[in-house]
Design a protein around this motif. Structure first.
Motif, PDB file in Angstrom:
ATOM      1  N   MET A 164     134.705  88.593  52.184  1.00  0.00           N
ATOM      2  CA  MET A 164     135.263  88.135  50.911  1.00  0.00           C
ATOM      3  C   MET A 164     135.539  89.327  49.990  1.00  0.00           C
ATOM      4  O   MET A 164     136.581  89.399  49.334  1.00  0.00           O
ATOM      5  CB  MET A 164     134.307  87.157  50.234  1.00  0.00           C
ATOM      6  CG  MET A 164     134.802  86.627  48.894  1.00  0.00           C
ATOM      7  SD  MET A 164     133.618  85.508  48.127  1.00  0.00           S
ATOM      8  CE  MET A 164     132.278  86.665  47.748  1.00  0.00           C
ATOM      9  N   ILE A 165     134.603  90.283  49.970  1.00  0.00           N
ATOM     10  CA  ILE A 165     134.772  91.472  49.127  1.00  0.00           C
ATOM     11  C   ILE A 165     135.941  92.322  49.617  1.00  0.00           C
ATOM     12  O   ILE A 165     136.784  92.761  48.823  1.00  0.00           O
ATOM     13  CB  ILE A 165     133.471  92.303  49.112  1.00  0.00           C
ATOM     14  CG1 ILE A 165     132.353  91.514  48.404  1.00  0.00           C
ATOM     15  CG2 ILE A 165     133.691  93.642  48.402  1.00  0.00           C
ATOM     16  CD1 ILE A 165     130.999  92.179  48.489  1.00  0.00           C
ATOM     17  N   THR A 166     136.010  92.555  50.919  1.00  0.00           N
ATOM     18  CA  THR A 166     137.091  93.392  51.454  1.00  0.00           C
ATOM     19  C   THR A 166     138.456  92.720  51.284  1.00  0.00           C
ATOM     20  O   THR A 166     139.454  93.401  51.047  1.00  0.00           O
ATOM     21  CB  THR A 166     136.855  93.721  52.935  1.00  0.00           C
ATOM     22  OG1 THR A 166     136.715  92.504  53.690  1.00  0.00           O
ATOM     23  CG2 THR A 166     135.603  94.566  53.105  1.00  0.00           C
ATOM     24  N   MET A 167     138.488  91.397  51.388  1.00  0.00           N
ATOM     25  CA  MET A 167     139.755  90.686  51.179  1.00  0.00           C
ATOM     26  C   MET A 167     140.211  90.813  49.722  1.00  0.00           C
ATOM     27  O   MET A 167     141.409  90.946  49.440  1.00  0.00           O
ATOM     28  CB  MET A 167     139.599  89.220  51.564  1.00  0.00           C
ATOM     29  CG  MET A 167     139.374  88.981  53.052  1.00  0.00           C
ATOM     30  SD  MET A 167     140.816  89.331  54.077  1.00  0.00           S
ATOM     31  CE  MET A 167     141.795  87.866  53.772  1.00  0.00           C
ATOM     32  N   LEU A 168     139.260  90.771  48.784  1.00  0.00           N
ATOM     33  CA  LEU A 168     139.609  90.956  47.373  1.00  0.00           C
ATOM     34  C   LEU A 168     140.096  92.378  47.118  1.00  0.00           C
ATOM     35  O   LEU A 168     141.065  92.588  46.371  1.00  0.00           O
ATOM     36  CB  LEU A 168     138.394  90.655  46.496  1.00  0.00           C
ATOM     37  CG  LEU A 168     138.049  89.173  46.281  1.00  0.00           C
ATOM     38  CD1 LEU A 168     136.740  89.038  45.517  1.00  0.00           C
ATOM     39  CD2 LEU A 168     139.174  88.463  45.522  1.00  0.00           C
ATOM     40  N   LEU A 169     139.438  93.348  47.733  1.00  0.00           N
ATOM     41  CA  LEU A 169     139.878  94.739  47.584  1.00  0.00           C
ATOM     42  C   LEU A 169     141.289  94.930  48.138  1.00  0.00           C
ATOM     43  O   LEU A 169     142.099  95.656  47.555  1.00  0.00           O
ATOM     44  CB  LEU A 169     138.897  95.676  48.301  1.00  0.00           C
ATOM     45  CG  LEU A 169     137.499  95.796  47.686  1.00  0.00           C
ATOM     46  CD1 LEU A 169     136.601  96.654  48.579  1.00  0.00           C
ATOM     47  CD2 LEU A 169     137.558  96.374  46.280  1.00  0.00           C
TER      48      LEU A 169
ATOM     49  N   ALA B 176     140.845  92.699  56.421  1.00  0.00           N
ATOM     50  CA  ALA B 176     140.500  91.687  57.419  1.00  0.00           C
ATOM     51  C   ALA B 176     139.581  92.227  58.507  1.00  0.00           C
ATOM     52  O   ALA B 176     138.695  91.515  58.995  1.00  0.00           O
ATOM     53  CB  ALA B 176     141.778  91.122  58.038  1.00  0.00           C
ATOM     54  N   TRP B 177     139.783  93.481  58.903  1.00  0.00           N
ATOM     55  CA  TRP B 177     139.102  94.011  60.091  1.00  0.00           C
ATOM     56  C   TRP B 177     137.874  94.868  59.802  1.00  0.00           C
ATOM     57  O   TRP B 177     137.047  95.074  60.704  1.00  0.00           O
ATOM     58  CB  TRP B 177     140.081  94.832  60.929  1.00  0.00           C
ATOM     59  CG  TRP B 177     140.991  93.989  61.762  1.00  0.00           C
ATOM     60  CD1 TRP B 177     142.253  93.579  61.448  1.00  0.00           C
ATOM     61  CD2 TRP B 177     140.710  93.427  63.044  1.00  0.00           C
ATOM     62  NE1 TRP B 177     142.782  92.815  62.447  1.00  0.00           N
ATOM     63  CE2 TRP B 177     141.850  92.700  63.447  1.00  0.00           C
ATOM     64  CE3 TRP B 177     139.608  93.469  63.900  1.00  0.00           C
ATOM     65  CZ2 TRP B 177     141.920  92.015  64.657  1.00  0.00           C
ATOM     66  CZ3 TRP B 177     139.671  92.796  65.106  1.00  0.00           C
ATOM     67  CH2 TRP B 177     140.814  92.084  65.475  1.00  0.00           C
ATOM     68  N   PHE B 178     137.709  95.390  58.584  1.00  0.00           N
ATOM     69  CA  PHE B 178     136.570  96.266  58.318  1.00  0.00           C
ATOM     70  C   PHE B 178     135.222  95.594  58.598  1.00  0.00           C
ATOM     71  O   PHE B 178     134.345  96.222  59.224  1.00  0.00           O
ATOM     72  CB  PHE B 178     136.611  96.766  56.868  1.00  0.00           C
ATOM     73  CG  PHE B 178     135.421  97.623  56.507  1.00  0.00           C
ATOM     74  CD1 PHE B 178     135.348  98.939  56.930  1.00  0.00           C
ATOM     75  CD2 PHE B 178     134.370  97.101  55.759  1.00  0.00           C
ATOM     76  CE1 PHE B 178     134.250  99.726  56.607  1.00  0.00           C
ATOM     77  CE2 PHE B 178     133.264  97.867  55.442  1.00  0.00           C
ATOM     78  CZ  PHE B 178     133.207  99.192  55.862  1.00  0.00           C
ATOM     79  N   PRO B 179     134.980  94.328  58.170  1.00  0.00           N
ATOM     80  CA  PRO B 179     133.694  93.701  58.504  1.00  0.00           C
ATOM     81  C   PRO B 179     133.456  93.606  60.011  1.00  0.00           C
ATOM     82  O   PRO B 179     132.319  93.733  60.471  1.00  0.00           O
ATOM     83  CB  PRO B 179     133.805  92.307  57.867  1.00  0.00           C
ATOM     84  CG  PRO B 179     134.807  92.460  56.786  1.00  0.00           C
ATOM     85  CD  PRO B 179     135.797  93.451  57.310  1.00  0.00           C
ATOM     86  N   VAL B 180     134.530  93.388  60.778  1.00  0.00           N
ATOM     87  CA  VAL B 180     134.397  93.309  62.235  1.00  0.00           C
ATOM     88  C   VAL B 180     133.956  94.655  62.796  1.00  0.00           C
ATOM     89  O   VAL B 180     133.025  94.742  63.607  1.00  0.00           O
ATOM     90  CB  VAL B 180     135.728  92.865  62.871  1.00  0.00           C
ATOM     91  CG1 VAL B 180     135.621  92.889  64.396  1.00  0.00           C
ATOM     92  CG2 VAL B 180     136.117  91.474  62.390  1.00  0.00           C
TER      93      VAL B 180
END
Length: 358
Positions: free
Chosen positions: A321-326, A338-342
């Motif tokens: 959610m945080i990375t999508m907002l960024l 989209a892919w950093f958490p993965v």
């Protein structure tokens, strides 16, 4: 082969049970959030049940990673607690070798989850949103204020105060024409413009042409050729009602290309598009993660497995959610949103597996 069959015999019932449980929880949450509105709008039990049924594939899609994570963690932890894995290790079989069939299963399921989302979840969820909107009497207006649209690769710019979708009309329209050198060629102002269905272009009402040449501003009427170039479809000016989660990947790609072509913001939509491919990969990641998390305790296996699974899932979803907002606000690229958490959880899984008891 017997070990593989035994492993899946232990894994499959737990996976199906956890998937059903987590899906049911998501359905009940959605129901409770809208229950008061259903009652106020006199929705029937059959209609509400239809909404829940249409929502079920989406909840399965959401719950799949959590269900797999819990099932693998619980299965392996239970094997640890019963000393069955100790016997397997004593035969010279490592943890990674023993769980390799689960990793293969997770890769196949990741591909399957993409097609499941693209061909079943998307149409059913779209119908769910539409039906729920009708039951709750939530109307979406296609009208739009203060529009700026870039057309013809930047050679024409539309700026309108208001778009009225009921009559397909642009109000207080300014048109900026640029030449092949991307320099200002002319400006046209019209009180309004109506969409011509037969000729597929905009008809200008009371247009005035302003042209600058040799330090002099000339006024007049736009030529017929200039008007025929105004063929940007009226759908472009509608209020943005396309939700990437409600369309398949092909439609999403077409819509994002449209946003790029017309100069509209697209970071959030592009992030959601990449998420369609990143989310199925989570199934493989959670199996990898579960192998590393398993065997942390021989007591309260059910409670420990459930708590570890929920904690890992919450951490992943919050991070995404945080990375999508960024990505939405341009601090990182949509791909990384989209892919950093993965990628991060792959690293965490490798570290946990390195220190796991094998």
């Amino acid at each position: 082969m017997r070990l593989v069959l035994y492993l899946f015999k232990r894994f499959i019932p737990i996976f199906l049970g956890s998937l059903g449980f987590f899906s049911l929880v998501l359905i009940l949450v959605d129901l409770l959030m809208n229950l008061t509105n259903y009652l106020q709008n006199e929705a029937t039990a059959v209609q509400v049940a239809e909404v829940m049924l249409l929502y079920f594939p989406k909840t399965c899609w959401y719950a799949m990673p959590l269900g797999v994570l819990f099932a693998v963690a619980y299965t392996l932890s239970d094997l640890y607690a019963n000393n069955e894995l100790t016997a397997i290790f004593s035969c010279g079989i490592s943890l990674l070798h023993f769980t390799f069939p689960l990793l293969v299963f997770s890769v196949l399921m990741s591909f399957g989850l993409y097609f499941f989302e693209n061909y079943l979840v998307v149409p059913t969820y779209s119908k769910k949103v539409q039906l729920q909107g009708q039951l709750l009497k939530e109307e979406k207006s296609l009208n739009k204020n203060n529009i700026v649209v870039i057309s013809e690769n930047g050679y024409i710019v539309y700026k309108a105060k208001f778009y009225d979708n009921s009559v397909k009309r642009l109000i207080d329209l300014y048109l900026v024409y640029r030449n092949k050198e991307n320099k200002l060629d002319a400006i046209v102002h019209a009180d309004s413009a109506n969409w011509n269905e037969e000729e597929n272009h905009w008809n200008l009402i009371k247009p005035v042409l302003y042209k600058y040449d040799n330090n002099t501003i000339y006024t007049g009427e736009p030529s017929e050729e200039m008007i025929k170039r105004l063929n940007e479809p009226y759908e472009t000016f509608q209020n943005n009602v396309v939700t990437i989660a409600e369309v398949d990947s092909h439609t999403a790609k077409v819509y994002i290309n449209h946003l790029k072509r017309t100069g509209l913001p697209f970071n959030q939509e592009l992030s959601e598009y990449y998420k369609k491919f990143a989310f199925p990969a989570i199934v493989f990641i959670v199996v990898f993660l579960s192998i590393g998390l398993s065997g942390k305790s021989r007591k309260n296996v059910l409670l420990i497995s459930l708590s570890l699974s929920v904690s890992a899932a919450v951490l992943f979803y919050v991070l995404q959610m945080i990375t999508m907002l960024l990505a939405k606000f341009g601090y990182i690229t949509p791909f990384m949103g989209a892919w950093f958490p993965v990628f991060l959880f792959i690293i965490i899984s490798i570290v946990l597996l390195h220190y796991a008891r094998t």
